[in-house]
Motif scaffolding. Structure first.
Motif, PDB file in Angstrom:
ATOM      1  N   ASN A 257       1.053  -1.405   0.141  1.00 37.03           N
ATOM      2  CA  ASN A 257       0.318   0.347  -0.108  1.00 37.03           C
ATOM      3  C   ASN A 257       1.330   1.256   0.395  1.00 37.03           C
ATOM      4  O   ASN A 257       2.059   0.837  -0.638  1.00 37.03           O
ATOM      5  CB  ASN A 257      -1.211  -0.214   1.443  1.00 37.03           C
ATOM      6  N   CYS A 258       0.312   2.070   0.286  1.00 41.04           N
ATOM      7  CA  CYS A 258       1.106   3.793   0.364  1.00 41.04           C
ATOM      8  C   CYS A 258       0.851   4.308   1.943  1.00 41.04           C
ATOM      9  O   CYS A 258       0.720   5.327   1.799  1.00 41.04           O
ATOM     10  CB  CYS A 258       0.550   4.978  -0.597  1.00 41.04           C
ATOM     11  N   LEU A 259       0.994   3.477   2.565  1.00 42.52           N
ATOM     12  CA  LEU A 259       1.557   4.262   4.003  1.00 42.52           C
ATOM     13  C   LEU A 259       2.535   5.081   4.322  1.00 42.52           C
ATOM     14  O   LEU A 259       2.161   6.647   4.781  1.00 42.52           O
ATOM     15  CB  LEU A 259       1.429   3.171   5.117  1.00 42.52           C
ATOM     16  N   GLY A 260       3.387   5.020   4.739  1.00 43.02           N
ATOM     17  CA  GLY A 260       5.010   6.079   4.239  1.00 43.02           C
ATOM     18  C   GLY A 260       4.860   6.322   5.059  1.00 43.02           C
ATOM     19  O   GLY A 260       3.938   5.778   6.661  1.00 43.02           O
ATOM     20  N   PRO A 261       5.414   6.917   6.189  1.00 39.87           N
ATOM     21  CA  PRO A 261       6.168   7.308   7.508  1.00 39.87           C
ATOM     22  C   PRO A 261       4.870   8.229   8.043  1.00 39.87           C
ATOM     23  O   PRO A 261       4.650   7.059   9.575  1.00 39.87           O
ATOM     24  CB  PRO A 261       7.034   8.570   7.620  1.00 39.87           C
ATOM     25  N   GLU A 262       3.816   8.904   7.743  1.00 36.70           N
ATOM     26  CA  GLU A 262       2.608   9.568   8.119  1.00 36.70           C
ATOM     27  C   GLU A 262       1.482   8.232   8.449  1.00 36.70           C
ATOM     28  O   GLU A 262       0.893   8.254   9.424  1.00 36.70           O
ATOM     29  CB  GLU A 262       2.190  10.624   7.374  1.00 36.70           C
ATOM     30  N   GLY A 263       1.490   7.427   7.441  1.00 39.95           N
ATOM     31  CA  GLY A 263       0.259   6.513   7.590  1.00 39.95           C
ATOM     32  C   GLY A 263       0.542   5.291   8.554  1.00 39.95           C
ATOM     33  O   GLY A 263      -0.480   4.683   9.216  1.00 39.95           O
ATOM     34  N   ILE A 264       1.494   5.206   8.254  1.00 37.61           N
ATOM     35  CA  ILE A 264       1.798   4.385   9.911  1.00 37.61           C
ATOM     36  C   ILE A 264       2.577   4.441  11.027  1.00 37.61           C
ATOM     37  O   ILE A 264       1.518   3.596  12.059  1.00 37.61           O
ATOM     38  CB  ILE A 264       3.645   3.243   8.407  1.00 37.61           C
ATOM     39  N   ALA A 265       1.951   5.830  11.141  1.00 39.02           N
ATOM     40  CA  ALA A 265       2.145   6.611  12.615  1.00 39.02           C
ATOM     41  C   ALA A 265       1.014   6.375  13.115  1.00 39.02           C
ATOM     42  O   ALA A 265       0.239   6.079  13.971  1.00 39.02           O
ATOM     43  CB  ALA A 265       2.700   7.833  12.506  1.00 39.02           C
ATOM     44  N   ILE A 266       0.183   6.415  12.482  1.00 45.18           N
ATOM     45  CA  ILE A 266      -1.538   6.644  12.322  1.00 45.18           C
ATOM     46  C   ILE A 266      -1.932   5.234  12.224  1.00 45.18           C
ATOM     47  O   ILE A 266      -2.828   4.691  13.678  1.00 45.18           O
ATOM     48  CB  ILE A 266      -2.276   7.136  11.435  1.00 45.18           C
ATOM     49  N   LEU A 267      -1.590   4.103  11.871  1.00 49.13           N
ATOM     50  CA  LEU A 267      -2.277   2.704  11.547  1.00 49.13           C
ATOM     51  C   LEU A 267      -2.260   2.066  13.077  1.00 49.13           C
ATOM     52  O   LEU A 267      -2.425   1.148  13.418  1.00 49.13           O
ATOM     53  CB  LEU A 267      -1.754   2.305  10.406  1.00 49.13           C
ATOM     54  N   MET A 268      -0.624   2.770  13.428  1.00 48.18           N
ATOM     55  CA  MET A 268       0.044   1.662  14.574  1.00 48.18           C
ATOM     56  C   MET A 268      -0.430   1.356  15.571  1.00 48.18           C
ATOM     57  O   MET A 268      -1.089   1.268  16.838  1.00 48.18           O
ATOM     58  CB  MET A 268       1.769   1.521  15.257  1.00 48.18           C
ATOM     59  N   HIS A 269      -1.322   3.167  16.221  1.00 43.95           N
ATOM     60  CA  HIS A 269      -2.471   3.329  17.272  1.00 43.95           C
ATOM     61  C   HIS A 269      -3.399   1.847  17.188  1.00 43.95           C
ATOM     62  O   HIS A 269      -3.567   2.014  18.498  1.00 43.95           O
ATOM     63  CB  HIS A 269      -2.452   4.324  16.990  1.00 43.95           C
ATOM     64  N   GLY A 270      -3.821   1.837  16.231  1.00 44.36           N
ATOM     65  CA  GLY A 270      -4.904   1.230  16.346  1.00 44.36           C
ATOM     66  C   GLY A 270      -4.288  -0.306  16.425  1.00 44.36           C
ATOM     67  O   GLY A 270      -4.836  -1.506  17.196  1.00 44.36           O
ATOM     68  N   VAL A 271      -3.068  -0.782  15.804  1.00 45.21           N
ATOM     69  CA  VAL A 271      -2.708  -2.309  15.369  1.00 45.21           C
ATOM     70  C   VAL A 271      -2.192  -2.320  17.054  1.00 45.21           C
ATOM     71  O   VAL A 271      -2.650  -3.373  17.454  1.00 45.21           O
ATOM     72  CB  VAL A 271      -1.214  -2.079  15.067  1.00 45.21           C
ATOM     73  N   GLU A 272      -1.848  -2.111  18.066  1.00 45.65           N
ATOM     74  CA  GLU A 272      -1.194  -1.445  18.972  1.00 45.65           C
ATOM     75  C   GLU A 272      -2.206  -2.230  20.052  1.00 45.65           C
ATOM     76  O   GLU A 272      -1.978  -3.354  21.029  1.00 45.65           O
ATOM     77  CB  GLU A 272      -0.688  -0.071  19.954  1.00 45.65           C
ATOM     78  N   GLN A 273      -4.275  -1.494  20.301  1.00 41.35           N
ATOM     79  CA  GLN A 273      -4.970  -2.462  20.905  1.00 41.35           C
ATOM     80  C   GLN A 273      -5.054  -3.536  20.129  1.00 41.35           C
ATOM     81  O   GLN A 273      -6.255  -4.292  20.641  1.00 41.35           O
ATOM     82  CB  GLN A 273      -5.694  -1.654  20.198  1.00 41.35           C
ATOM     83  N   CYS A 274      -4.663  -4.462  18.773  1.00 40.61           N
ATOM     84  CA  CYS A 274      -5.289  -5.480  19.298  1.00 40.61           C
ATOM     85  C   CYS A 274      -3.905  -6.513  19.661  1.00 40.61           C
ATOM     86  O   CYS A 274      -3.273  -7.639  18.674  1.00 40.61           O
ATOM     87  CB  CYS A 274      -4.843  -5.928  17.494  1.00 40.61           C
ATOM     88  N   LYS A 275      -4.412  -6.929  20.860  1.00 43.62           N
ATOM     89  CA  LYS A 275      -3.870  -7.969  21.513  1.00 43.62           C
ATOM     90  C   LYS A 275      -3.109  -9.571  21.095  1.00 43.62           C
ATOM     91  O   LYS A 275      -2.228  -9.740  21.795  1.00 43.62           O
ATOM     92  CB  LYS A 275      -3.362  -7.647  23.637  1.00 43.62           C
ATOM     93  N   GLY A 276      -4.117  -9.358  20.154  1.00 45.79           N
ATOM     94  CA  GLY A 276      -4.814 -11.088  20.586  1.00 45.79           C
ATOM     95  C   GLY A 276      -3.593 -11.554  18.853  1.00 45.79           C
ATOM     96  O   GLY A 276      -3.431 -12.451  18.849  1.00 45.79           O
ATOM     97  N   LEU A 277      -2.995  -9.967  18.199  1.00 47.92           N
ATOM     98  CA  LEU A 277      -2.377 -10.390  16.868  1.00 47.92           C
ATOM     99  C   LEU A 277      -1.322 -11.168  16.522  1.00 47.92           C
ATOM    100  O   LEU A 277      -0.438 -10.950  17.750  1.00 47.92           O
ATOM    101  CB  LEU A 277      -1.986  -8.259  16.341  1.00 47.92           C
TER     102      LEU A 277
END
Length: 496
Positions: A257-277
């Motif tokens: 995809n085209c996340l780039g540094p800005e997109g991954i900074a936003i996404l990881m806030h949600g990913v961090e909540q997925c404790k079962g990942l």
């Protein structure tokens, strides 16, 4: 006789792509007369392998595949479609259904016929549609979804949902917007959905925003693949807000995809909540060193993470220095892909320093990083990874000196089963590597494109006999020449 006749009939239609006059009558007569167990055996014979979907194995199922060649035949002879659709109603209790049409031969009318028959498949658990879907086809599909309460795996990849290519910020065509909205509503109505694959559909940020509305209702979703969809920072924000509500998520693929540094900074806030990942793939997203720092901070909070794919993100030595210290915190990490990240020797040193702390690591992929002289420090620490069984060092400019160094350390890698050192220009040093393999547990050795000549290859033969554990040896693209026949003779006599 009917059983064998049916097998020959299916092979003739699918492989020759020719509907002969004899088959025209036999398809209708045989298809309507054979009982269910015969058709089940035919498809078991054609597809005897186990069905593996997202690491979930179905050992007993009826697996129906509608290939492109059958679609082509059906377009030429509409009566064939009627015969096969009748089988849905009369006989088939299908658990897995794959419909592929990469050549785009599937017409709306043909799809509607199949869609009308699908609701009778009450035992359907896995559905793959790899064909372009128009708005009317998506609507028909949505009606089917409502009646299929047991569907667990849904895959609609490769430009099936929309037809136009997009950039992340591009506006969707109105028909594509409506199609995605209808599809999102369909996903929300699948109470048992556990795996969703919509990769390669170029939905962009606006499409991502539409789809996450359906994801928020998919309470049991465990596997989500949204790779190659031109998702940028806006789509990342939509996913960030939706992911905490998908409590069961175990595997997330957002590669290409085209996340780039800005997109991954936003996404990881949600990913961090997925404790079962357990599996995270964010490869080929142009994260660069700034993104590496964000990923490093985010993965520390994922205690069950087993697989991390960060391929082709251009971290460089700086990014590796930021990422590496966080890896030992992922105590469950088993597979790590850092290929094509331009880490060079400096990045290899950073990784080497933390490898002893990665006690669960089993697979390490480092190809296309030009680590060169960084191999020494890397190997010194790799031997301290007690569970590592697969190592890929291909295309790393190891050359002859690197191969000799590797040969001297191989005997210390007690659990290593697969080693790939292709495209490293090791030349005659391949002989030393082969000699070292003889005393190890290595089962698969890949040495493609290494400029191995006939003289070095001539010495491989006796070594093959001594390599009791070796199962496969790949020497393609090596100009072995006249020594090849002799090498084959040794291979036949050896346990390989």
């Amino acid at each position: 006789a009917e059983y064998m006749g049916a097998i020959l009939l299916v092979f003739e239609v699918c492989n020759k792509m020719v509907v002969q006059s004899r088959l025209e009558t036999e398809v209708s007569s045989i298809a309507s007369s054979l009982d269910a167990c015969v058709w089940a055996n035919v498809y078991t014979f054609l597809s005897p392998q186990q069905c593996v979907k997202h690491s979930r194995i179905s050992r007993t199922f009826h697996h129906a595949v509608v290939p492109e060649v059958l679609t082509s035949a059906a377009l030429a002879r509409p009566e064939l479609v009627t015969s096969f659709v009748d089988l849905f109603h009369k006989y088939w209790r299908i658990s897995v259904l794959d419909v592929s049409d990469k050549e785009r031969l599937f017409t709306e009318d043909l799809f509607m016929r199949f869609a009308q028959a699908l609701p009778c498949c009450s035992q359907l658990r896995s559905l793959t549609l790899e064909l372009p879907l128009t708005l009317s086809m998506v609507r028909a599909f949505a009606e089917f979804i409502v009646s299929c309460n047991g569907l667990e795996d849904l895959s609609i990849p490769n430009s099936s949902l929309i037809s136009e290519g997009l950039k992340p910020s591009d506006e969707l065509h109105p028909s594509s917007k409506e199609a995605l909205s209808v599809f999102a509503d369909s996903v929300a109505r699948c109470p048992e959905l556990r795996a969703l694959n919509i990769s390669g559909n170029a939905i962009g940020d606006f499409g991502c925003e539409s789809l996450v509305l359906g994801l928020q209702q998919a309470w049991k979703l465990q596997v989500l693949d949204m790779s190659s969809n031109f998702i940028g920072s806006v789509g990342a924000l939509a996913l960030c807000e939706a992911l905490p509500g998908v409590n069961a998520i175990k595997s997330l693929n957002l590669s290409g995809n085209c996340l780039g540094p800005e997109g991954i900074a936003i996404l990881m806030h949600g990913v961090e909540q997925c404790k079962g990942l357990e599996s995270l793939d964010i490869s080929a997203n142009g994260l660069r060193p700034q993104g590496a720092a964000v990923v490093a901070e985010g993965i520390v909070g994922l205690p069950r993470l087993r697989s991390l794919n960060l391929r082709q993100n251009w971290f460089g030595p700086e990014g590796m220095a930021l990422l590496a210290p966080s890896l030992p915190a992922c105590q469950a990490l088993q597979q790590l892909n850092l290929s094509a990240n331009k880490m060079f020797a400096e990045g290899a040193h950073s990784l080497a320093e933390v490898l002893p702390g990665c006690a669960s690591l089993e697979v390490l992929l480092l190809q296309e990083n030009t680590i060169g002289p960084g191999l020494r420090s890397l190997l010194c620490q790799i031997v301290r990874c007690p569970r590592l069984y697969e190592l890929n060092l291909s295309n790393n400019a190891l050359r002859r000196d690197g191969a000799l160094l590797l040969a001297s350390k191989l005997f210390l890698c007690e659990h290593l089963l697969t080693l790939d050192i292709s495209n490293n220009d090791i030349q005659d040093a391949a002989v030393d590597v082969m000699a070292a393999v003889c005393g190890t547990s290595l089962q698969h050795l890949v040495m493609k494109a290494n400029r191995i000549g006939p003289i070095a290859a001539g010495l491989f033969g006796p070594m093959l006999v001594a390599c009791r554990k070796l199962i496969s040896l790949d020497l393609r693209v090596n100009a072995i020449g006249v020594e090849a026949p002799q090498l084959v003779q040794y291979a036949i006599r050896s346990p390989i």
